[in-house]
Design an enzyme around this catalytic site. Structure first.
Site, PDB file in Angstrom:
ATOM      1  N   ARG A  11      48.390  64.426  -0.559  1.00  0.00           N
ATOM      2  CA  ARG A  11      49.638  65.183  -1.199  1.00  0.00           C
ATOM      3  C   ARG A  11      49.806  66.530  -1.014  1.00  0.00           C
ATOM      4  NH1 ARG A  11      47.499  69.236  -2.308  1.00  0.00           N
ATOM      5  NH2 ARG A  11      45.956  69.970  -3.629  1.00  0.00           N
ATOM      6  N   ASP A  20      46.226  72.420 -13.768  1.00  0.00           N
ATOM      7  CA  ASP A  20      45.899  71.311 -14.180  1.00  0.00           C
ATOM      8  C   ASP A  20      44.624  71.116 -15.116  1.00  0.00           C
ATOM      9  OD1 ASP A  20      44.178  71.627 -11.988  1.00  0.00           O
ATOM     10  OD2 ASP A  20      44.353  69.874 -10.969  1.00  0.00           O
ATOM     11  N   GLY A 103      40.555  69.089   5.255  1.00  0.00           N
ATOM     12  CA  GLY A 103      40.180  70.453   4.703  1.00  0.00           C
ATOM     13  C   GLY A 103      41.354  71.571   4.926  1.00  0.00           C
ATOM     14  N   ASP A 149      44.991  66.036  -7.533  1.00  0.00           N
ATOM     15  CA  ASP A 149      45.001  65.443  -6.488  1.00  0.00           C
ATOM     16  C   ASP A 149      44.809  63.923  -6.339  1.00  0.00           C
ATOM     17  OD1 ASP A 149      44.920  68.162  -5.734  1.00  0.00           O
ATOM     18  OD2 ASP A 149      43.293  68.341  -5.151  1.00  0.00           O
TER      19      ASP A 149
HETATM   20  C1  GLA Z   1      42.507  71.923  -5.760  1.00  0.00           C
HETATM   21  C2  GLA Z   1      41.958  70.947  -7.033  1.00  0.00           C
HETATM   22  C3  GLA Z   1      43.156  70.561  -7.961  1.00  0.00           C
HETATM   23  C4  GLA Z   1      43.965  71.770  -8.540  1.00  0.00           C
HETATM   24  C5  GLA Z   1      44.504  72.553  -7.331  1.00  0.00           C
HETATM   25  C6  GLA Z   1      45.225  73.806  -7.730  1.00  0.00           C
HETATM   26  O1  GLA Z   1      43.503  71.117  -5.338  1.00  0.00           O
HETATM   27  O2  GLA Z   1      41.456  69.806  -6.558  1.00  0.00           O
HETATM   28  O3  GLA Z   1      42.708  69.905  -9.098  1.00  0.00           O
HETATM   29  O4  GLA Z   1      43.272  72.539  -9.448  1.00  0.00           O
HETATM   30  O5  GLA Z   1      43.221  72.783  -6.544  1.00  0.00           O
HETATM   31  O6  GLA Z   1      46.278  73.722  -8.166  1.00  0.00           O
END
Ligand code: GLA
Length: 334
Positions: A11, A20, A103, A149
């Protein structure tokens, strides 16, 4: 028995970062790049070989059911954590392939978790699949991540970004117009200290909400009364970012990419100045992108501390990076 194939997308988050885990708003979209798991269910072990990994770490194997502590390191730990959360008693033997950069901030680990969960037989709906994989991510990495995510990967809708309310976990697809190109550009900077700094940010948000109540409902004026300047800045980012997510969704619906782009730039500044998760490389990349004709906006995407930026542009305006289309969510093919 015929082999099963599971695919789960990565994503990119268009706007709404570090919101979130405070029950705020996010607007990610699933992309066409992702992780595929192909193999056969059965046996007493999960055995996987990855096309995305070289050398001794290519193959992993662990017994099921997973009892007690996780034993695997590296990417196998995510698969083991998923098997543990699912409580599977039947093993699996197969291959993992991925066309996601690992990553880089495009949720390669969430995509792996969701694909493995489907391959191992998870039958939950998109939300159940996502929350199971969020728990697996937390167990495997020790990072107290939010739901964005895994839910973006599980619930993606082709042609749409997902407006997610992280309090109710309601997901509302928002069409991404065809004449708007989303481009992901990798800073080439591996994310550093992301785990501990992420946990620290989350903790700072908890301190803020202990003072002003849930940040989702807090007003800008309430946040400005927080005495500690650091905690105040963190809370200011969350409150202003939540507002920007709603405005961005409205701009997309109204066919106003210029307004959406301005909100992305404001989001980047807020993540850099108030939330302190940007880097010089990300700042330079964003500044360079938005100075080009046909680019409406750009911002860091995901946790920050390196990784990728996302830009909104006229098709063809950005030649570097990966042009990405909003894709459907995770799928199991039996
Ligand atoms: C990471 C976390 C998500 C979110 C983002 C920041 O991707 O896995 O849950 O907190 O950082 O928006």
């Amino acid at each position: 028995m015929a082999p099963v194939t599971a695919f789960a997308p990565g994503r990119v988050n268009l706007i709404g970062d570090h919101t979130d885990y405070t029950g705020g708003w996010v607007l990610p979209m699933a992309i066409e790049m992702g992780t595929t798991v192909v193999g056969d269910r059965g046996g007493r072990h999960v055995e996987l070989a990855s096309d995305a990994v070289a050398g001794d770490d290519r193959r992993i194997a662990f017994p099921v059911p997973v009892a007690g502590r996780l034993t695997q390191a590296g990417w196998g730990r995510y698969a083991e954590a998923v098997a543990a959360e699912l409580g599977v008693v039947d093993g699996f033997s197969g291959r993992v392939s991925s066309d996601l950069p690992i990553g880089a901030g495009l949720s390669s680990s969430a995509s792996l978790e969701v694909a493995v969960a489907l391959a191992l037989g998870c039958e939950a709906d998109a939300l159940g699949l996502a929350t199971l994989c969020q728990r697996a991510e937390q167990a495997a990495s020790g990072v107290p991540c939010g739901i964005m995510d895994q839910l973006a990967s599980a619930a993606g809708v082709a042609g749409h970004a997902l407006l997610i309310d992280c309090t109710t976990l309601a997901v509302e697809p928002v069409a991404v117009p065809d004449d708007v190109q989303v481009v992901v550009v990798d800073s080439g900077q591996a994310r550093r200290l992301a785990g501990s700094a992420y946990a620290e940010r989350r903790h700072q948000c908890q301190i803020a909400s202990a003072q002003v109540g849930p940040l989702r409902q807090a007003t800008r004026a309430e946040v400005e009364r927080i005495a500690d300047p650091l905690i105040r800045a963190r809370a200011r980012h969350v409150v202003t970012e939540n507002a920007r997510v709603g405005q961005f969704a409205a701009a997309l619906r109204a066919g106003d990419p210029a307004a959406a782009g301005r909100l992305m730039l404001e989001s980047h500044r807020s993540l850099a100045d108030d939330f302190a998760v940007s880097t010089d490389a990300l700042d330079r990349l964003v500044a360079g992108l938005v100075s080009r004709p046909g680019v409406w906006g750009a911002r860091l995407t995901g946790a920050g501390f390196g990784g990728c930026v996302v830009a909104l542009a006229r098709p063809g305006a950005v030649e570097t990076g990966w042009p990405v289309r909003p894709a459907g969510g995770a799928t199991l093919y039996l």
